[in-house]
Structures are given as structure tokens and as C-alpha cells.
Design a protein around this motif. Structure first.
Motif, mmCIF file in Angstrom:
data_model
loop_
_atom_site.group_PDB
_atom_site.id
_atom_site.type_symbol
_atom_site.label_atom_id
_atom_site.label_comp_id
_atom_site.label_asym_id
_atom_site.label_seq_id
_atom_site.Cartn_x
_atom_site.Cartn_y
_atom_site.Cartn_z
ATOM 1 N N GLY A 151 0.783 -1.232 0.000
ATOM 2 C CA GLY A 151 0.000 0.000 0.000
ATOM 3 C C GLY A 151 0.809 1.273 0.000
ATOM 4 N N VAL A 152 2.155 1.157 -0.033
ATOM 5 C CA VAL A 152 3.025 2.332 -0.006
ATOM 6 C C VAL A 152 3.861 2.357 -1.279
ATOM 7 C CG1 VAL A 152 4.788 3.594 1.277
ATOM 8 C CG2 VAL A 152 3.154 2.155 2.501
ATOM 9 N N SER A 153 3.878 3.493 -1.979
ATOM 10 C CA SER A 153 4.636 3.597 -3.221
ATOM 11 C C SER A 153 5.033 5.046 -3.448
ATOM 12 C CB SER A 153 3.798 3.086 -4.412
ATOM 13 O OG SER A 153 2.660 3.913 -4.608
ATOM 14 N N SER A 154 5.697 5.283 -4.566
ATOM 15 C CA SER A 154 6.027 6.641 -4.992
ATOM 16 C C SER A 154 5.917 6.675 -6.509
ATOM 17 C CB SER A 154 7.435 7.048 -4.544
ATOM 18 O OG SER A 154 8.411 6.348 -5.283
ATOM 19 N N VAL A 155 5.956 7.875 -7.075
ATOM 20 C CA VAL A 155 5.817 7.970 -8.531
ATOM 21 C C VAL A 155 7.075 7.510 -9.249
ATOM 22 C CG1 VAL A 155 4.101 9.800 -8.450
ATOM 23 C CG2 VAL A 155 6.520 10.393 -8.523
ATOM 24 N N GLY A 156 8.187 7.330 -8.526
ATOM 25 C CA GLY A 156 9.409 6.856 -9.161
ATOM 26 C C GLY A 156 10.617 7.136 -8.304
ATOM 27 N N GLU A 157 11.769 6.608 -8.712
ATOM 28 C CA GLU A 157 13.001 6.832 -7.972
ATOM 29 C C GLU A 157 13.348 8.313 -7.965
ATOM 30 O OE1 GLU A 157 15.758 2.951 -8.400
ATOM 31 O OE2 GLU A 157 15.248 3.938 -10.273
ATOM 32 N N GLY A 158 13.765 8.796 -6.794
ATOM 33 C CA GLY A 158 14.081 10.208 -6.679
ATOM 34 C C GLY A 158 12.858 11.078 -6.506
ATOM 35 N N ALA A 159 11.690 10.464 -6.258
ATOM 36 C CA ALA A 159 10.466 11.243 -6.095
ATOM 37 C C ALA A 159 10.405 11.824 -4.691
ATOM 38 C CB ALA A 159 9.234 10.379 -6.352
ATOM 39 N N ASN A 160 9.748 12.955 -4.570
ATOM 40 C CA ASN A 160 9.655 13.673 -3.306
ATOM 41 C C ASN A 160 8.398 13.244 -2.561
ATOM 42 O OD1 ASN A 160 9.623 15.493 -1.235
ATOM 43 N ND2 ASN A 160 9.907 17.291 -2.500
ATOM 44 N N GLY A 161 8.533 12.300 -1.617
ATOM 45 C CA GLY A 161 7.391 11.896 -0.810
ATOM 46 C C GLY A 161 6.864 10.525 -1.161
ATOM 47 N N LEU A 162 5.762 10.149 -0.484
ATOM 48 C CA LEU A 162 5.152 8.837 -0.621
ATOM 49 C C LEU A 162 3.697 8.970 -1.035
ATOM 50 C CD1 LEU A 162 6.468 7.163 2.659
ATOM 51 C CD2 LEU A 162 7.357 6.797 0.354
ATOM 52 N N ASN A 163 3.217 7.952 -1.737
ATOM 53 C CA ASN A 163 1.800 7.832 -2.058
ATOM 54 C C ASN A 163 1.273 6.600 -1.341
ATOM 55 O OD1 ASN A 163 3.247 8.671 -4.999
ATOM 56 N ND2 ASN A 163 1.654 10.024 -4.226
ATOM 57 N N ILE A 164 0.320 6.805 -0.433
ATOM 58 C CA ILE A 164 -0.153 5.728 0.435
ATOM 59 C C ILE A 164 -1.640 5.495 0.207
ATOM 60 C CG2 ILE A 164 -0.475 5.018 2.832
ATOM 61 C CD1 ILE A 164 2.062 6.537 3.517
#
Length: 804
Positions: free
Chosen positions: A163-176
Motif C-alpha cells: 500500500g506504499v509507493s512513490s511515482v518513481g526513484e528520486g520522487a519527493n514523498g510517498l503515495n499511500i
């Protein structure tokens, strides 16, 4: 009768065989090798322990007396002995002469918390409490995972959880669970973090040595938390040791760090100081290509904590946290139609918190906390003619108090109140600076967020527990400010302005408020399994304005006002949890559904940075997120780790108050920027001996969406792309394997010094994962190109030390 020569030879052979047989039989009789396996604490025998010799060449099991025997000749062998709930024994055994017995002690770990990432006070507690969608992370476990360039990274470690991801490597923050990066409430010792990353997203801002544990609430958020709609990340700093001096740190490729725990008054007053600093940007001069040799990038963190316990009923603590980033690069920033030749970014946090905890008795305690926090960012260019000096600031002040009351074993009650003051300076360009670029001073924003909450964990019976709570939040946007008024029946725009209303200092511009019910329920199906249900309603009054996939550190924050409504989220979740083999294995299945409204989106070509009338650039819509998360974890033993799979969708629909003029994607639902339907994570930690440990992590996820042109148009012989749909295509799927090897030197513990080397390979097989897609014109039209951030393996070596 004469005897033939053949008969004589046969008789001789038989006699020789009969004579030699006893001698041969005596040489090949192998006596038994006997052993006994006992508990190291109690001395009691361990029944059913597995005994394996020389990697499964032979083996057996112990009996009820803990005894075993095997028939092996003299020599040297590797013995491995294992049993559920005990730390495996592995060692070399020399067998010679009559020395054919041994006793082996095994360490009981059924009540011991292993250094794994997904952990809690005990595994059974996860099953038997109503907590749902909550992960407690051990910092010791995080340090065992492979790292990027040797930097222990909390944010990257969180991405290994379902349930935890990000838009890509080096992205600022998390999308939960389908949320944007600004929908996560992040605290470190009660102080907020507005930008959790260094160097535009490469590393997290948290000094890992100063952190004790992390609690991530993806669902089942307690009523004491509010102000965000997706998740809460509550980070606790280490309490400094009150008895003896301790020091630890590390030397790495990117940064160096050190932490000291200093007792001032034994058992009463102690101080913790932890720092991390990166001053290795000279590597750009030595190894970088000519076009980026002038790049500079460094950062630092500094965390301090003063802990004072004057008596058994009172404790005081004063925490501070500082972080700073400096980044300078050629030709990166464009402002007011001017492209800077060289741009510098300077941003960071200055946080303070003072807390007092008073124990009235065994049933009641009081906690009072005061917080002051500033997040500042500065973008500048020293061009002598077109100088740029842009400053932003978010100031946060909070005073809160809560009481914990446990009248009996059936109830755990918490009530409290909170008052938060926001002062935002959204942009001040060239204030007091001589430049051809004119001065722009956006009006400051002031507001209050007031809340009161109460919740109770009620144990109805041994199988059924319910945690119910209610939070009421009231938000007040206040003056001084000037509000533009627009013609009725027309969307906000420069063409529809009919006047300006000036609001005096302290007067209320706009007020929002509402109830936030919280509910989780647990029903125990057995001692090792449970079923849970949860519901949350949450409101968010502070939002981040950014039309980039990942916001820059200089992105603009704003609060709810006359034209921007607070986000509201309704979240449902259901979970099944079970443990096996005395809590060594744990499985979980969670499903969730979220509906959100007043989600901000932006008109095409929006200008957000220095626009005083931001309402003309935004459209409010709604969101929908749902998913299923499966996880299998092994929490104890020589090999630990987990496998998790998540199916998740995050969708948006944007239709403004004026549908004919304000809608995106023709009013149809479309994937959000962080919609990744399939996510698979695997983590494995192996510690075969006290001198070595190995870790492997593997990640796979669906590529994120992007907008692809549906056609071309031609102007003056040049072709340009036409976009008719939002996020109608996806970049290629992502996958990556990381490896780390830690070498310990525990023999130095007797000398109060413990050292270890950590060798890490990030992106082991050099996968060129795409971060984004952009289009360039060529003679027939436009051609897509994928941009990769880390397109090759990164090898790092770090030395860590402890002085105990």
C-alpha cells in the motif's frame, strides 16, 4: 581322490576370507556420536529439534530427552540444529578418538523481538488488538536493508510495505493507498515535516541514528490525529541513556554521521545529539562530466533531545530537529520568462518541541506538548542583471494536551484538545534586491485549526474489541487579506473580476468545520487469527500546490479559504490476520476503499508559483481509491523477511462548478499520477552467524500513467502534439533488485567498541527503469523518450561504529 589345483585355490580363498572378516568388520564398525540439545535459559531438553550434518548429507531428530545419535566416522563436520522458536545453531565439530559426545544450548526467541521491519511489541498483539492498517517499524531492521549509496533511508524502506509507493526513484514523498504526497501527516517527536526528502527526493531527511521507531497509520487512524486524509507517519526519537555515555556513527560515500548520548545527572537528566552531514560535492569536480562539474549538492540533519525525569511522576523532554539542503546547478529554473544561468536551492526545517508528562496514578496520566516549526525554501540566481531571490515559508505552532485514563481492564480512554496556527508566506520575489525582474510580494496567509477529540478502546469480551472515537475540527482563515470578487455565474478569472474586499487583521475570512468519526473493530476467531473492520473520516485544510508529478521543494503551500474547500476523505477497510508456528509466521489480507472530495487539479498551462489569484488556476474534483493487500511475513529465526502483493487503483474525476468550462478529460474518470495497479515486494534477511548478515530486496510495480498525444497539428511547417486525454498511457513497468552484506566485529564488545562494514549494491542487475516520458520533435512529428534516474548499479561501502 586327488585334489585339483583349482580346489586348493578356492579353499585357500575361503580360509583367507574367513580369517580376515573379523578384522575387516572391526575396522568398519562406526560407534555412535551422541548429543543433547537443551534450552539455554532453563536447561530443559528440546524435543523434535532437527539435526543436519554437512548440509543434509545426514540428519536426525532429538527425542523427548533432547538426545540424538548418529553414526559417523572420525573427522570434521558442520552441524546445524534448528527448532521453531529457537535461534538456529551452526558450528564445526571435530570428532576424534573417544570424544564422541556434546551438549548444545539453543537460545529461546519465542518472546524475543527480531530486528525485522514489520514488527510490534509482540506478534500476537497485532492479531489481538483492534489496530488496522498500522505498521510499527524497527529502526534496527531498517538499517539491515540494502541502501542507496549507503544512506539509511526511512522513506525508501516504507515503500517495501504493502500500500506504499512513490511515482518513481528520486520522487519527493510517498503515495499511500491512493493518496497524494501532501495527504500524509509526518511527525518527528510531535513536530511536522513538510518535505521529507533531501536532494529533490534522493534521500530522506531523517537522521536514522536518533530514531527509535516509526508508526505508520494507513487506516484505523486514532482520533488524536487530524489534518491529513491519507495517512499518519509518527516517528519517535530515541530517549537518551540516563546511566552511561554512548556514541555511534558511520562514514559513507554520501554522508558522515554521529550520535552521542550524554548522561548529565545519573537517572535524572540526559542529552542526545545526533548529526548527519554531506560535504562530498567535491566529487562533481573530480568525476562528473564537464557540463555538470559546477554542480554543488550537500545537506545536513541535526537532532537533539534533552530528557529530564525529576521524580517518578513527571518527565520533561525538549526536542529539536534541523535539516538543510543546498543545491546549485546550471540552467534549471525559469521564472517570469527568464531562464537563470545558474540556480541555487536552499531549503529546510527548524523544529522545536517541549513536552511534559505527568502520572497521576496507575490509571491516569497527562501529556502536554508545545511545538514551533518553520519550513523555509529559497531559490536564487546571482545573475548581475536578472537576479532572482524567491523565498517561501510555512510557520506552524501547536499547543495540545491529552489525558489517558484506564478505569479498568475493559477501557482505555484518551481525550484531548489541540490548537494549530499556520502562517504562510507563499512567495516573496526580489524583496530588497536590485534586478530587472520586478519585485512580487504575495499576501501572507493566516489561519487556525482547532480540534477536540475523544476515543475509547472497549474490550467487550475476550473475543470482541471495539475502538471508537470522535474528532471535531474547526478551521478559521483570518485576515488581513484582500479577496477578489467574481461575477456571478462565471468561473474565477481575470476577466470576471468585479471588485476586491479587504479583510481586517484577525477577522474571519472563511470558516470550515465538521465531525470526524473513527471506528475499528476486532473479532478473534482464535488465539492466532482475527477479523477487523475500520472506518475513518478525515479533513485536510492545508494543501500543496504543484502541477508536477513530484513537487519541487519550493512548491507552494496554501490553506483552505474563500475559494479552496478542505479535502474530505471517507475510508473503509477490512482485514484478516493469522499467525502460525508460535508466531513465527504471519499472514494478512486487507481490503480498502476511499472516496475523497475537493481534490485540487489545475487548468492547462497553470501558473502556480507567483500567482496572487490562485483560484483562477485550480479546479476541484473528487477521487476514488481501492485495493487489496496480501502479506506473508517470517518474523523470527535465522531467515526473516516478507512477501507482499498489492492490487490498487487511484482514480480522479474533475468537473468544476461550471462544467462547460471547467472539466478535465471530458469529465470522465482517469488514473491519478500515482496509479500503479500491481505492486510486488520481497524482502529477505539472513544472518547465518554473528559475524555476517545478508539482505535482498526486490520490487516490481506497474508503470505510472502519463499523457500521450493523440495527434499532431502543423504550424509554419512544424508539427506539435495534441493532447485530448489525461493520463491515457503508461511508462514501462518497474523492477529492481538490491543486495547488502554486513560484516560485524562483535569480539570488540568487551572493549566497548563495536564496528561493522556494510557493502551494498543498489539496482543489482542495472535495470534502466523509466522515471518519465517526454516528447521531442523530429522530421515526421514527435518521438517519445524515457528518462531514467538510476540506470546502472550503485555500489557503496559504509563503516558503522558504536561506543557503548
Amino acid at each position: 581322490m586327488p585334489v585339483s589345483k583349482k580346489s586348493i585355490l578356492s579353499l585357500t580363498f575361503v580360509l583367507l576370507f574367513l580369517t580376515a572378516y573379523p578384522l575387516a568388520a572391526q575396522d568398519f564398525v562406526v560407534p555412535a556420536f551422541k548429543g543433547k540439545v537443551i534450552d539455554s535459559n532453563t536447561g530443559m531438553p528440546i524435543d523434535g529439534a532437527s539435526v543436519v550434518i554437512d548440509f543434509k548429507k545426514s540428519g536426525t531428530l532429538t527425542n523427548k530427552e533432547g538426545e540424538f545419535q548418529v553414526f559417523i566416522p572420525n573427522g570434521e563436520y558442520v552441524f546445524k540444529i534448528s527448532h521453531v522458536g529457537y535461534k538456529p545453531y551452526r558450528g564445526r565439530v571435530s570428532i576424534a578418538g573417544k570424544d564422541r559426545e556434546m551438549t548444545i544450548s539453543m537460545e529461546d526467541i519465542t518472546k524475543q523481538l527480531e530486528e525485522v521491519i514489520v514488527s510490534s511489541v509482540s506478534t500476537r498483539k497485532d492479531i489481538q488488538t483492534p489496530s488496522l492498517g498500522v505498521s510499527i517499524l524497527s529502526i534496527k531492521g531498517i538499517k539491515r536493508l540494502p541502501t542507496m549509496m549507503g544512506e539509511v533511508d526511512i522513506m525508501r524502506s516504507l515503500q517495501t510495505l504493502p500500500g506504499v509507493s512513490s511515482v518513481g526513484e528520486g520522487a519527493n514523498g510517498l503515495n499511500i493507498r491512493g493518496g497524494n504526497v501532501d495527504q500524509n501527516l509526518i511527525f518527528i517527536d510531535n513536530t511536522p515535516i513538510f518535505n521529507p526528502t533531501h536532494m529533490f527526493g534522493l534521500f530522506s531527511v531523517f537522521a536514522s541514528d536518533a530514531i527509535r521507531e516509526l508508526e505508520l497509520y494507513k487506516g484505523g487512524v486514532p482520533a488524536r490525529f487530524g489534518g491529513r486524509t491519507a495517512s499518519v507517519l509518527d516517528i519517535k526519537m530515541t530517549e537518551p541513556n540516563l546511566e552511561k555515555f554512548k556514541m555511534q556513527g558511520g562514514i559513507g560515500l554520501v554522508s558522515n554521521r554521529v550520535m552521542a548520548e550524554i548522561p548529565v545527572i545519573k537517572e535524572k537528566l540526559s542529552v542526545l545529539v545526533a548529526g548527519r552531514a554531506s560535504f562530498n560535492d567535491f566529487l562533481f569536480k573530480w568525476f562528473a562530466p564537464d557540463n555538470i562539474k559546477s554542480t554543488r549538492a550537500n545537506f545536513f540533519d541535526l537532532a537533539t533531545k534533552v530528557f529530564y525525569r525529576p521524580d517518578k511522576k513527571n518527565t520533561f523532554s525538549f526536542s529539536s530537529y534541523f535539516s538543510r539542503d543546498y543545491y546549485r546547478v546550471d540552467s534549471l529554473f525559469s521564472l517570469e520568462n527568464v531562464i537563470a544561468k545558474q540556480t541555487s536551492f536552499d531549503y529546510g526545517h527548524t523544529n522545536f518541541a517541549l513536552s511534559w508528562n505527568h502520572y497521576f496514578n496507575t490509571k491516569t496520566s497527562l501529556d502536554v506538548v508545545g511545538v514551533v516549526s518553520d519550513y523555509k525554501s529559497k531559490t536564487s540566481s546571482v545573475d548581475t542583471v536578472n537576479a532572482i531571490d524567491l523565498n517561501n515559508k510555512v510557520s506552524y505552532k501547536n499547543l495540545k494536551a491529552s489525558i489517558d485514563y484506564q478505569p479498568n481492564e475493559a477501557h482505555k480512554i484518551n481525550v484531548g484538545l489541540s490548537a494549530v496556527r499556520y502562517d504562510i508566506s507563499p512567495g516573496r520575489l526580489n524583496e530588497g534586491v536590485v534586478s530587472r525582474i520586478a519585485t512580487v510580494l504575495l499576501p501572507d496567509e493566516q489561519s487556525w485549526e482547532l480540534a477536540v477529540h475523544a476515543d475509547d478502546e472497549f474490550k467487550v469480551n475476550k473475543d470482541f474489541t471495539i475502538q471508537y472515537g470522535l474528532r471535531y475540527a474547526q478551521f478559521l482563515s483570518i485576515g488581513p487579506t484582500a479577496i477578489r470578487k467574481y461575477a456571478e455565474g462565471q468561473p474565477p478569472s481575470d476577466a470576471s473580476v468585479i471588485g476586491v474586499e479587504n479583510v481586517a487583521k484577525g477577522s474571519v475570512v472563511k470558516s470550515y468545520g465538521g465531525l470526524e468519526p473513527r471506528l475499528t473493530m476486532k473479532y478473534s476467531l482464535s488465539e492466532s487469527s482475527s477479523l477487523k473492520f475500520g472506518y475513518n473520516r478525515m479533513q485536510q485544510f492545508l494543501q500543496l500546490l504543484s502541477n508536477n508529478t513530484t513537487p519541487l521543494p519550493t512548491a507552494r503551500w496554501t490553506t483552505a479559504n474563500e475559494y479552496i474547500k478542505p479535502q474530505i476523505s471517507d475510508f473503509l477497510s477490512l482485514g484478516y490476520f493469522k499467525t502460525y508456528n508460535e508466531n513465527v509466521w504471519e499472514t494478512s489480507l486487507e481490503a480498502y476503499y476511499r472516496e475523497s472530495k475537493n481534490i485540487l487539479d489545475y487548468v492547462s498551462g497553470s501558473n502556480l508559483q507567483l500567482n496572487p489569484n490562485i483560484e483562477t488556476q485550480i479546479i476541484e474534483g473528487k477521487g476514488r481509491a481501492y485495493g487489496i493487500e496480501l502479506m506473508l511475513a517470517k518474523k523470527k529465526g535465522e531467515l526473516t523477511g516478507w512477501v507482499s502483493y498489492t492490487f490498487a487503483r487511484s482514480l480522479q474525476q474533475t468537473i468544476g462548478d461550471f462544467p462547460q468550462l471547467q472539466q478535465i478529460n471530458n469529465g470522465n474518470w482517469f488514473p491519478s499520477n500515482y496509479d500503479k495497479p500491481h505492486n510486488l515486494n520481497m524482502v529477505m534477511n539472513i544472518q547465518p552467524s554473528k559475524h555476517h548478515s545478508f539482505s535482498l530486496t526486490f520490487a516490481y510495480n506497474t508503470g505510472r500513467p502519463f499523457s500521450s498525444p493523440s495527434g499532431l497539428y502543423e504550424v509554419a511547417g512544424k508539427k506539435y502534439p495534441v493532447y485530448t486525454s489525461r493520463n491515457n498511457d503508461r511508462i514501462s513497468d518497474y523492477h529492481r533488485l538490491d543486495f547488502s552484506w554486513t560484516i560485524y566485529n562483535p569480539s570488540m564488545k568487551d572493549k566497548r567498541w563495536e564496528g561493522s562494514w556494510v557493502f551494498t549494491i543498489y539496482n543489482l542487475y542495472g535495470r534502466q527503469n523509466a522515471y518519465s516520458v517526454f516528447f521531442k520533435p523530429y522530421y515526421q512529428g514527435v518521438r517519445p523518450y524515457e528518462l531514467s534516474v538510476f540506470a546502472s548499479p550503485f555500489v557503496s561501502l559504509t563503516y558503522n561504529f558504536k561506543f557503548l
